[in-house]
Design an enzyme around this catalytic site. Structure first.
Site, PDB file in Angstrom:
ATOM      1  N   ASN A   9      -3.498   2.320   0.548  1.00 35.43           N
ATOM      2  CA  ASN A   9      -4.054   0.926   0.263  1.00 35.43           C
ATOM      3  C   ASN A   9      -4.527   0.202   1.366  1.00 35.43           C
ATOM      4  O   ASN A   9      -3.551  -0.489   2.223  1.00 35.43           O
ATOM      5  CB  ASN A   9      -2.912   0.508  -0.493  1.00 35.43           C
ATOM      6  CG  ASN A   9      -3.312  -1.035  -0.890  1.00 35.43           C
ATOM      7  OD1 ASN A   9      -4.311  -1.665  -0.957  1.00 35.43           O
ATOM      8  ND2 ASN A   9      -2.248  -1.679  -1.657  1.00 35.43           N
ATOM      9  N   LYS A  11      -5.653  -2.857   1.198  1.00 35.85           N
ATOM     10  CA  LYS A  11      -5.743  -4.141   1.099  1.00 35.85           C
ATOM     11  C   LYS A  11      -6.967  -4.823   1.460  1.00 35.85           C
ATOM     12  O   LYS A  11      -8.076  -4.309   1.341  1.00 35.85           O
ATOM     13  CB  LYS A  11      -4.539  -4.826   1.742  1.00 35.85           C
ATOM     14  CG  LYS A  11      -3.156  -3.833   1.035  1.00 35.85           C
ATOM     15  CD  LYS A  11      -1.728  -4.598   1.455  1.00 35.85           C
ATOM     16  CE  LYS A  11      -0.622  -3.467   1.310  1.00 35.85           C
ATOM     17  NZ  LYS A  11       0.651  -4.150   1.684  1.00 35.85           N
ATOM     18  N   HIS A  93       0.096  -4.647  -7.981  1.00 37.54           N
ATOM     19  CA  HIS A  93       0.778  -4.486  -6.888  1.00 37.54           C
ATOM     20  C   HIS A  93       1.661  -5.976  -6.658  1.00 37.54           C
ATOM     21  O   HIS A  93       1.057  -6.722  -7.183  1.00 37.54           O
ATOM     22  CB  HIS A  93      -0.449  -4.517  -5.729  1.00 37.54           C
ATOM     23  CG  HIS A  93       0.202  -4.401  -4.258  1.00 37.54           C
ATOM     24  ND1 HIS A  93       0.792  -5.185  -3.613  1.00 37.54           N
ATOM     25  CD2 HIS A  93       0.421  -3.033  -3.596  1.00 37.54           C
ATOM     26  CE1 HIS A  93       1.088  -4.668  -2.363  1.00 37.54           C
ATOM     27  NE2 HIS A  93       0.696  -3.502  -2.399  1.00 37.54           N
ATOM     28  N   GLU A  95       1.529  -7.885  -4.293  1.00 42.62           N
ATOM     29  CA  GLU A  95       0.828  -8.991  -3.897  1.00 42.62           C
ATOM     30  C   GLU A  95      -0.301  -9.715  -4.887  1.00 42.62           C
ATOM     31  O   GLU A  95      -0.306 -10.907  -4.815  1.00 42.62           O
ATOM     32  CB  GLU A  95      -0.195  -8.520  -2.586  1.00 42.62           C
ATOM     33  CG  GLU A  95       0.748  -8.124  -1.454  1.00 42.62           C
ATOM     34  CD  GLU A  95       0.275  -7.057  -0.567  1.00 42.62           C
ATOM     35  OE1 GLU A  95      -0.714  -6.662  -0.435  1.00 42.62           O
ATOM     36  OE2 GLU A  95       1.220  -6.592   0.346  1.00 42.62           O
ATOM     37  N   GLU A 163       7.635  -0.024  -4.967  1.00 42.29           N
ATOM     38  CA  GLU A 163       7.319  -0.653  -3.704  1.00 42.29           C
ATOM     39  C   GLU A 163       8.393  -1.673  -3.453  1.00 42.29           C
ATOM     40  O   GLU A 163       7.974  -3.109  -4.094  1.00 42.29           O
ATOM     41  CB  GLU A 163       6.043  -1.104  -3.656  1.00 42.29           C
ATOM     42  CG  GLU A 163       4.806  -0.050  -3.611  1.00 42.29           C
ATOM     43  CD  GLU A 163       3.689  -0.614  -2.810  1.00 42.29           C
ATOM     44  OE1 GLU A 163       2.988   0.385  -1.967  1.00 42.29           O
ATOM     45  OE2 GLU A 163       3.083  -1.443  -2.983  1.00 42.29           O
ATOM     46  N   GLY A 169       5.364  -4.048   4.599  1.00 39.06           N
ATOM     47  CA  GLY A 169       4.765  -4.489   5.897  1.00 39.06           C
ATOM     48  C   GLY A 169       5.726  -5.119   6.581  1.00 39.06           C
ATOM     49  O   GLY A 169       5.459  -6.200   7.578  1.00 39.06           O
ATOM     50  N   SER A 209       6.312   0.192   4.310  1.00 40.11           N
ATOM     51  CA  SER A 209       6.793   0.483   5.593  1.00 40.11           C
ATOM     52  C   SER A 209       6.961   1.974   5.643  1.00 40.11           C
ATOM     53  O   SER A 209       7.882   2.554   6.422  1.00 40.11           O
ATOM     54  CB  SER A 209       8.096  -0.191   6.096  1.00 40.11           C
ATOM     55  OG  SER A 209       7.484  -1.556   5.936  1.00 40.11           O
TER      56      SER A 209
HETATM   57  P1  13P Z   1       2.819  -1.060   4.183  1.00 41.10           P
HETATM   58  O1  13P Z   1       3.105   0.173   4.162  1.00 41.10           O
HETATM   59  O2  13P Z   1       2.162  -1.997   4.906  1.00 41.10           O
HETATM   60  O3  13P Z   1       4.494  -1.649   4.002  1.00 41.10           O
HETATM   61  O4  13P Z   1       2.548  -1.646   2.614  1.00 41.10           O
HETATM   62  C1  13P Z   1       2.852  -0.859   1.640  1.00 41.10           C
HETATM   63  C2  13P Z   1       2.029  -1.296   0.486  1.00 41.10           C
HETATM   64  O5  13P Z   1       2.047  -2.352  -0.067  1.00 41.10           O
HETATM   65  C3  13P Z   1       1.151  -0.336  -0.118  1.00 41.10           C
HETATM   66  O6  13P Z   1       0.548  -0.672  -1.368  1.00 41.10           O
END
Ligand code: 13P
Length: 253
Positions: A9, A11, A93, A95, A163, A169, A209
């Site tokens: 992803n 983003k 997601h 976010e 997640e 992150g 992560s």
């Molecule tokens: P990270 O791998 O950067 O922690 O992000 C995970 C994520 O949100 C994938 O959708």
């Protein structure tokens, strides 16, 4: 048996030059033992699809609107994603839930639109740190699953990603036992709702992560069928190492 899936992803990251990373990835994995998916920002969908033609790399969107078309400035519909050559879409997601106030019912409506357009939905769930500290993780995940996942799904058109919000992150990850507990719970919920055959065929990804140095141990946890990778999917060398770890994973759930 479920085929494993390594999903990236991107983003809101990536200009045209970033497509070189996707090209490097397919060069490194011309015939991978797992499925590979990259979800770039919408501006890179069509050019990534073009570069992925004839390769094992699938391309997906990061969100879609619940309507097929209409007066929704700035939004993208599921038929538009499919028209661009995308085969998957990430939905719900954390976010999107946090930044755009998406509720379970919104995610479910988007998922229905995606299914109608022939896309595979990667539906995300995960608890906040406060919810985990209050021992509410499984309640939260259960509610997200029943609210966000529509009826009529199959192992072909649904992938579920777990997640934990506090692991995204941050460089922090749950213990392997905690990951296994949630994945086993999601599997049981899917089997109960959709029957054993479908429930067992849906792939469950861990996200939060995932890096080259922790991928192998995570991939050997029961009911972990792959990963949804954020930051480490932006660099072909890192994502490639994660794919290689997934190819070598013992666990078959
Ligand atoms: P990270 O791998 O950067 O922690 O992000 C995970 C994520 O949100 C994938 O959708």
């Amino acid at each position: 048996m479920r085929r494993k899936l390594a999903a990236g992803n991107w983003k809101m990251n990536g200009l045209t030059a970033q497509l070189a990373e996707a090209e490097a990835l397919v060069q490194a994995h011309p015939a991978p033992g797992v499925d590979m998916l990259l979800c770039p920002p919408a501006t890179l969908l069509a050019p990534m699809v073009e570069r992925a033609k004839g390769t094992p790399l699938a391309v997906g969107g990061q969100d879609c609107h619940k309507a097929g078309s209409g007066a929704h400035t700035g939004d993208i519909s599921a038929p538009m994603l499919a028209d661009s050559g995308a085969s998957h879409v990430i939905l719900g997601h954390s976010e999107r839930r946090a930044d755009h106030g998406e509720r379970n019912e919104d995610v479910r409506a988007k998922a229905n639109a995606a299914l109608s357009a022939g896309l595979t939905c990667v539906i995300c769930c995960g608890e906040s740190e406060a919810e985990r500290d209050a021992s509410n993780t499984l309640d939260i995940i259960g509610g997200q699953l029943s609210g966000s996942v529509p009826d009529g799904v199959t192992g072909h058109n649904l992938v579920v990603a777990y997640e934990p919000i506090w692991a995204i992150g941050t460089g922090r990850t749950p213990t392997l036992n905690q990951i296994g507990e949630v994945h086993d719970f999601i599997r049981a919920r899917l089997e109960r709702r959709f029957g054993e055959g479908i429930g067992r065929s849906v792939r469950l990804l861990y996200g939060g992560s995932v890096k080259p140095d922790n991928a192998e141990e995570i991939f050997n946890v029961s009911n972990v069928d792959g990963a949804l990778v954020g930051g480490a999917s932006l660099k072909a060398s890192d994502f490639s190492a994660i794919i290689t770890a997934l190819e070598g994973a013992r666990n078959q759930g």
